[in-house]
Write a protein that holds these residues in place. Sequence first.
Motif, mmCIF file in Angstrom:
data_model
loop_
_atom_site.group_PDB
_atom_site.id
_atom_site.type_symbol
_atom_site.label_atom_id
_atom_site.label_comp_id
_atom_site.label_asym_id
_atom_site.label_seq_id
_atom_site.Cartn_x
_atom_site.Cartn_y
_atom_site.Cartn_z
ATOM 1 N N SER A 83 -3.940 16.667 -0.668
ATOM 2 C CA SER A 83 -2.861 16.411 0.319
ATOM 3 C C SER A 83 -3.028 15.378 1.294
ATOM 4 C CB SER A 83 -2.383 17.696 1.037
ATOM 5 O OG SER A 83 -3.530 18.064 1.958
ATOM 6 N N GLU A 84 -4.366 15.080 1.558
ATOM 7 C CA GLU A 84 -4.314 13.813 2.684
ATOM 8 C C GLU A 84 -4.251 12.543 1.922
ATOM 9 O OE1 GLU A 84 -8.254 14.885 3.942
ATOM 10 O OE2 GLU A 84 -7.456 16.623 5.119
ATOM 11 N N LEU A 85 -4.514 12.410 0.705
ATOM 12 C CA LEU A 85 -4.588 11.090 -0.158
ATOM 13 C C LEU A 85 -3.411 10.107 0.239
ATOM 14 C CD1 LEU A 85 -6.156 9.313 -2.185
ATOM 15 C CD2 LEU A 85 -4.725 10.578 -4.080
ATOM 16 N N PHE A 86 -2.272 10.532 -0.014
ATOM 17 C CA PHE A 86 -1.051 9.811 0.139
ATOM 18 C C PHE A 86 -1.045 9.063 1.681
ATOM 19 C CE2 PHE A 86 1.943 10.968 -3.420
ATOM 20 C CZ PHE A 86 0.876 10.622 -4.377
ATOM 21 N N GLU A 87 -1.510 9.950 2.662
ATOM 22 C CA GLU A 87 -1.258 9.456 3.931
ATOM 23 C C GLU A 87 -2.429 8.530 4.202
ATOM 24 O OE1 GLU A 87 0.554 9.242 7.158
ATOM 25 O OE2 GLU A 87 1.193 10.608 5.832
ATOM 26 N N ALA A 88 -3.862 8.909 3.527
ATOM 27 C CA ALA A 88 -4.768 7.646 3.819
ATOM 28 C C ALA A 88 -4.223 6.610 3.228
ATOM 29 C CB ALA A 88 -6.037 8.242 3.183
ATOM 30 N N LEU A 89 -3.816 6.531 1.926
ATOM 31 C CA LEU A 89 -3.157 5.190 1.301
ATOM 32 C C LEU A 89 -2.087 4.514 2.190
ATOM 33 C CD1 LEU A 89 -3.175 6.212 -2.263
ATOM 34 C CD2 LEU A 89 -4.973 4.897 -1.341
ATOM 35 N N ASP A 90 -1.378 5.444 2.691
ATOM 36 C CA ASP A 90 -0.103 4.583 3.320
ATOM 37 C C ASP A 90 -0.670 3.958 4.658
ATOM 38 O OD1 ASP A 90 2.896 4.103 3.470
ATOM 39 O OD2 ASP A 90 2.783 5.539 5.160
ATOM 40 N N ASN A 91 -1.798 4.464 5.225
ATOM 41 C CA ASN A 91 -2.371 3.769 6.349
ATOM 42 C C ASN A 91 -3.034 2.513 6.224
ATOM 43 O OD1 ASN A 91 -1.634 6.008 7.976
ATOM 44 N ND2 ASN A 91 -3.485 7.075 8.128
ATOM 45 N N ARG A 92 -3.672 2.654 4.940
ATOM 46 C CA ARG A 92 -4.274 1.409 4.486
ATOM 47 C C ARG A 92 -3.336 0.389 3.866
ATOM 48 N NH1 ARG A 92 -9.715 1.515 2.127
ATOM 49 N NH2 ARG A 92 -10.935 3.184 2.803
ATOM 50 N N TYR A 93 -2.261 0.698 3.323
ATOM 51 C CA TYR A 93 -1.353 -0.258 2.894
ATOM 52 C C TYR A 93 0.105 0.375 3.401
ATOM 53 C CZ TYR A 93 -5.183 -0.774 -0.127
ATOM 54 O OH TYR A 93 -6.467 -0.899 -0.487
ATOM 55 N N PRO A 94 0.614 -0.632 3.974
ATOM 56 C CA PRO A 94 1.859 -0.068 4.849
ATOM 57 C C PRO A 94 3.095 -0.185 3.811
ATOM 58 C CG PRO A 94 0.872 -1.780 6.279
ATOM 59 C CD PRO A 94 0.028 -1.657 4.737
ATOM 60 N N ARG A 95 3.834 1.170 3.969
ATOM 61 C CA ARG A 95 4.884 1.364 3.223
ATOM 62 C C ARG A 95 4.679 1.618 1.626
ATOM 63 N NH1 ARG A 95 9.908 -2.476 3.643
ATOM 64 N NH2 ARG A 95 10.729 -0.460 2.698
ATOM 65 N N MET A 96 3.416 1.953 1.537
ATOM 66 C CA MET A 96 2.972 2.281 0.109
ATOM 67 C C MET A 96 3.632 3.568 -0.242
ATOM 68 S SD MET A 96 -0.660 2.216 -1.612
ATOM 69 C CE MET A 96 -0.796 2.906 -3.458
ATOM 70 N N LYS A 97 3.560 4.525 0.719
ATOM 71 C CA LYS A 97 4.132 5.763 0.333
ATOM 72 C C LYS A 97 5.731 5.938 -0.014
ATOM 73 C CE LYS A 97 3.447 10.276 2.585
ATOM 74 N NZ LYS A 97 3.109 10.918 3.754
ATOM 75 N N ASP A 98 6.310 4.941 0.568
ATOM 76 C CA ASP A 98 7.759 4.729 0.231
ATOM 77 C C ASP A 98 7.986 4.056 -0.940
ATOM 78 O OD1 ASP A 98 8.535 6.024 2.785
ATOM 79 O OD2 ASP A 98 8.723 4.387 3.566
ATOM 80 N N LYS A 99 7.530 2.671 -1.356
ATOM 81 C CA LYS A 99 7.518 1.985 -2.617
ATOM 82 C C LYS A 99 6.786 2.466 -3.628
ATOM 83 C CE LYS A 99 8.311 -2.294 -0.144
ATOM 84 N NZ LYS A 99 7.652 -3.593 0.143
ATOM 85 N N VAL A 100 5.780 3.235 -3.565
ATOM 86 C CA VAL A 100 4.828 3.398 -4.729
ATOM 87 C C VAL A 100 4.616 4.759 -4.956
ATOM 88 C CG1 VAL A 100 2.716 3.132 -6.152
ATOM 89 C CG2 VAL A 100 3.698 1.250 -4.647
ATOM 90 N N LEU A 101 4.197 5.743 -3.910
ATOM 91 C CA LEU A 101 3.530 7.105 -4.171
ATOM 92 C C LEU A 101 4.782 8.032 -4.367
ATOM 93 C CD1 LEU A 101 0.805 6.829 -1.404
ATOM 94 C CD2 LEU A 101 0.677 6.531 -3.594
ATOM 95 N N GLY A 102 5.929 7.815 -3.982
ATOM 96 C CA GLY A 102 7.191 8.739 -3.980
ATOM 97 C C GLY A 102 7.411 9.002 -5.314
ATOM 98 N N SER A 103 7.239 8.180 -6.422
ATOM 99 C CA SER A 103 7.592 8.263 -7.917
ATOM 100 C C SER A 103 6.211 8.152 -8.793
ATOM 101 C CB SER A 103 8.663 7.167 -8.080
ATOM 102 O OG SER A 103 8.167 6.014 -8.072
ATOM 103 N N CYS A 104 5.268 8.248 -8.422
ATOM 104 C CA CYS A 104 3.799 8.015 -9.120
ATOM 105 C C CYS A 104 3.347 9.391 -9.579
ATOM 106 C CB CYS A 104 2.958 7.250 -8.541
ATOM 107 S SG CYS A 104 1.948 8.023 -7.393
ATOM 108 N N MET A 105 2.548 9.433 -10.938
ATOM 109 C CA MET A 105 1.880 10.342 -11.187
ATOM 110 C C MET A 105 0.250 10.161 -10.600
ATOM 111 S SD MET A 105 3.841 12.049 -12.990
ATOM 112 C CE MET A 105 2.804 13.169 -14.302
ATOM 113 N N VAL A 106 -0.263 11.135 -10.650
ATOM 114 C CA VAL A 106 -1.637 11.219 -10.252
ATOM 115 C C VAL A 106 -2.734 12.031 -11.031
ATOM 116 C CG1 VAL A 106 -3.121 11.692 -8.217
ATOM 117 C CG2 VAL A 106 -0.928 11.147 -7.818
ATOM 118 N N THR A 107 -3.764 11.453 -11.506
ATOM 119 C CA THR A 107 -4.566 12.166 -12.162
ATOM 120 C C THR A 107 -5.909 12.278 -11.504
ATOM 121 O OG1 THR A 107 -5.706 9.866 -13.221
ATOM 122 C CG2 THR A 107 -3.733 11.076 -14.461
#
Length: 138
Positions: A83-107
């Motif tokens: 659950s912390e992964l997306f937040e950590a990635l969004d902090n490293r790469y601005p707007r990643m949550k909106d542009k990428v992570l909202g529709s991606c699959m995770v393995t």
Amino acid sequence: MILKNLARKSAYHFFFFFFGTGMRAGNSRRALDSSSIAQTPRVLNMAEHNRTPTGTFKILYFAYASTHTKKSWELLPAPMQLSELFEALDNRYPRMKDKVLGSCMVTVNLEYVDMDTDKEKELKVGDEVGIIPPVSSG
């Protein structure tokens, strides 16, 4: 017919002599001996090849995630809750949550995970996480 068979055999022997026994570029060995077999590199399995440094897990970026981060992979500190992964990635790469992570699959370790039901899953040292955005082709 006899000449054709002879030519075939000669071509086979020529090929075998130069490529099958180590006779390349002045190498005078006629055949593989036990010392050359011992020097043959050993095949690594994926677990040996992809070891991560202590205290980290590997995250792989595919398609647009790779474009957005300008990386194909990186190491993140472990342990971390999924659950912390997306937040950590969004902090490293601005707007990643909106542009990428909202529709991606995770393995995680080559198994798909559901970010809603598996959010308590812990990413441990040596785990491999994949971020896979939707991909289309034509």
